[in-house]
Design an enzyme around this catalytic site. Structure first.
Site, PDB file in Angstrom:
ATOM      1  N   HIS A   1       7.047   5.725   1.531  1.00  7.00           N
ATOM      2  CA  HIS A   1       7.842   4.584   1.036  1.00  7.00           C
ATOM      3  C   HIS A   1       8.750   5.027  -0.116  1.00  7.00           C
ATOM      4  O   HIS A   1       9.900   4.624  -0.204  1.00  7.00           O
ATOM      5  CB  HIS A   1       6.921   3.467   0.521  1.00  7.00           C
ATOM      6  CG  HIS A   1       6.016   2.875   1.562  1.00  7.00           C
ATOM      7  ND1 HIS A   1       4.662   3.111   1.570  1.00  7.00           N
ATOM      8  CD2 HIS A   1       6.259   2.059   2.617  1.00  7.00           C
ATOM      9  CE1 HIS A   1       4.107   2.454   2.583  1.00  7.00           C
ATOM     10  NE2 HIS A   1       5.046   1.812   3.234  1.00  7.00           N
TER      11      HIS A   1
ATOM     12  N   ALA B   1       0.870  -1.191   0.000  1.00 10.99           N
ATOM     13  CA  ALA B   1       0.000   0.000   0.000  1.00 10.99           C
ATOM     14  C   ALA B   1       0.899   1.231   0.000  1.00 10.99           C
ATOM     15  O   ALA B   1       0.796   2.118   0.859  1.00 10.99           O
ATOM     16  CB  ALA B   1      -0.976  -0.004   1.175  1.00 10.99           C
TER      17      ALA B   1
ATOM     18  N   ASP C   1       8.114   5.471  12.069  1.00  5.87           N
ATOM     19  CA  ASP C   1       8.066   4.382  13.046  1.00  5.87           C
ATOM     20  C   ASP C   1       9.355   4.452  13.869  1.00  5.87           C
ATOM     21  O   ASP C   1      10.212   3.576  13.781  1.00  5.87           O
ATOM     22  CB  ASP C   1       7.921   3.046  12.325  1.00  5.87           C
ATOM     23  CG  ASP C   1       6.645   2.982  11.522  1.00  5.87           C
ATOM     24  OD1 ASP C   1       5.611   2.616  12.080  1.00  5.87           O
ATOM     25  OD2 ASP C   1       6.665   3.350  10.326  1.00  5.87           O
TER      26      ASP C   1
HETATM   27  P1  AMP Z   1       5.151  -0.027   6.358  1.00  2.00           P
HETATM   28  O1  AMP Z   1       4.825  -0.459   4.967  1.00  2.00           O
HETATM   29  O2  AMP Z   1       4.107   0.823   7.000  1.00  2.00           O
HETATM   30  O3  AMP Z   1       5.609  -1.177   7.231  1.00  2.00           O
HETATM   31  O4  AMP Z   1       6.411   0.927   6.228  1.00  2.00           O
HETATM   32  C1  AMP Z   1       7.570   0.522   5.566  1.00  2.00           C
HETATM   33  C2  AMP Z   1       8.646   1.527   5.849  1.00  2.00           C
HETATM   34  O5  AMP Z   1       8.249   2.808   5.371  1.00  2.00           O
HETATM   35  C3  AMP Z   1       8.931   1.684   7.353  1.00  2.00           C
HETATM   36  O6  AMP Z   1      10.326   1.798   7.557  1.00  2.00           O
HETATM   37  C4  AMP Z   1       8.218   2.962   7.680  1.00  2.00           C
HETATM   38  O7  AMP Z   1       8.773   3.648   8.790  1.00  2.00           O
HETATM   39  C5  AMP Z   1       8.389   3.755   6.416  1.00  2.00           C
HETATM   40  N1  AMP Z   1       7.373   4.805   6.329  1.00  2.00           N
HETATM   41  C6  AMP Z   1       6.031   4.647   6.405  1.00  2.00           C
HETATM   42  N2  AMP Z   1       5.409   5.838   6.354  1.00  2.00           N
HETATM   43  C7  AMP Z   1       6.385   6.777   6.256  1.00  2.00           C
HETATM   44  C8  AMP Z   1       6.385   8.215   6.197  1.00  2.00           C
HETATM   45  N3  AMP Z   1       5.257   8.927   6.215  1.00  2.00           N
HETATM   46  N4  AMP Z   1       7.574   8.829   6.104  1.00  2.00           N
HETATM   47  C9  AMP Z   1       8.738   8.122   6.087  1.00  2.00           C
HETATM   48  N5  AMP Z   1       8.795   6.785   6.157  1.00  2.00           N
HETATM   49  C10 AMP Z   1       7.643   6.115   6.243  1.00  2.00           C
END
Ligand code: AMP
Length: 280
Positions: A37, A32, A150
């Site tokens: 990302h 998503a 995160d």
């Molecule tokens: P997720 O798919 O939510 O597990 O996120 C994958 C990676 O993208 C993780 O390292 C998150 O911290 C990073 N991430 C998600 N949202 C953001 C954002 N708004 N800004 C920077 N990094 C993000």
């Protein structure tokens, strides 16, 4: 762009890179994909010969089964985006591929997993450690990219690499926000229109809190933030803590010579949002 579904195929490709000494940048995601990302991917492309993005909604890090079921899945759009970004490799494993056996491992994470998110999401970080350690062992990247969105996860992964004695550098990337300040998140699409309008309150409150540092102690800032959320009937503040960025110990005095980060989690209409801000 090569898309692999099995560990065998991916390992085959990666082992062909070892002899050529190419650097590998790993970006683990749950899909998503959004501009948060994208920022990680772009940084990885700048810094490495080969970039590998993984897309896997990891069940062992979900403590709430309805959150897992409702997690957005947009694989086709994700692959189109990654191709446009010129990612080299994508790994999209099935559940059976990542967990052929139940993962029984319990990680000792120096109690970094016992505060904030860890208090409210039981076993969440053990699940994160399980999947991240599997991905690290499988792909042996030069660098791995994590978002500061995160923040606690980043601190824990950085420690995990030390505990496992891995030669991987963990790169932290800044939080990407919507124009109105809301931190981008795959879960934002789950907000109703009314709640989406309210959500920037989280960022604006954090920002206003940082402006109170001259007048208020860390404890008083905490009380102030709590009082702001109490005025919002639709929002439930799970926690707000100002911690230092190594052991996640609460900051008592602004004079402490540590990096200070204010972290919170908020429930808004059944959607759980997290955010944080530096208090320097
Ligand atoms: P997720 O798919 O939510 O597990 O996120 C994958 C990676 O993208 C993780 O390292 C998150 O911290 C990073 N991430 C998600 N949202 C953001 C954002 N708004 N800004 C920077 N990094 C993000």
């Amino acid at each position: 762009m090569k898309v692999y579904k099995t560990k065998t195929e991916l390992s085959g490709h990666l082992s062909s890179l070892v002899s050529s000494e190419k650097t590998i940048g790993l970006v683990p995601t749950m899909g998503a994909l959004h501009p948060g990302h994208t920022s990680l991917v772009n940084r990885a492309i700048l810094e490495n010969d080969v970039v590998l993005v993984t897309i896997f909604v990891n069940p062992t890090q979900f403590n709430d089964s309805s959150d897992l079921e409702n997690y957005p899945r947009t694989l086709e759009a994700d692959l189109t985006l990654l191709k446009r970004l010129k990612v080299h490799l994508v790994f999209v494993p099935s559940l059976e591929e990542m967990y052929p056996e139940k993962d029984q491992r319990t990680f000792y994470l120096d109690n970094l997993d016992k505060v904030m998110e860890g208090k409210h999401r039981k076993d969440h970080f053990n699940g994160v450690a399980q999947i991240v350690s599997k991905l690290f062992r499988l792909t042996n990247p030069t660098r791995a990219y994590f978002g500061q969105k995160d923040f606690q996860q980043f601190v824990i992964v950085r420690r995990l690499v030390k505990i496992l004695d891995l030669d991987i550098s963990i790169v932290a990337c800044p939080i990407i926000r919507e124009e109105d300040g809301l931190a981008m998140s795959s879960r934002n699409v789950k907000l109703s229109a009314a709640h989406r309008k309210l959500a920037p309150f989280i960022h604006s409150t954090l920002k206003r809190a940082t402006q109170k540092m001259d007048l208020l102690s860390p404890e008083e800032v905490k009380t102030w933030v709590t009082s702001q959320f109490e005025k919002q009937p639709d929002m439930h503040l799970e926690y707000f803590e100002i911690v230092e960025d190594k052991e996640l110990r609460p900051v008592i005095d602004w004079k402490e010579k540590v990096n200070k980060v204010g972290c919170l989690a908020v429930q808004l209409g059944g959607v759980r949002l997290i955010d944080n801000m530096n208090f320097d």
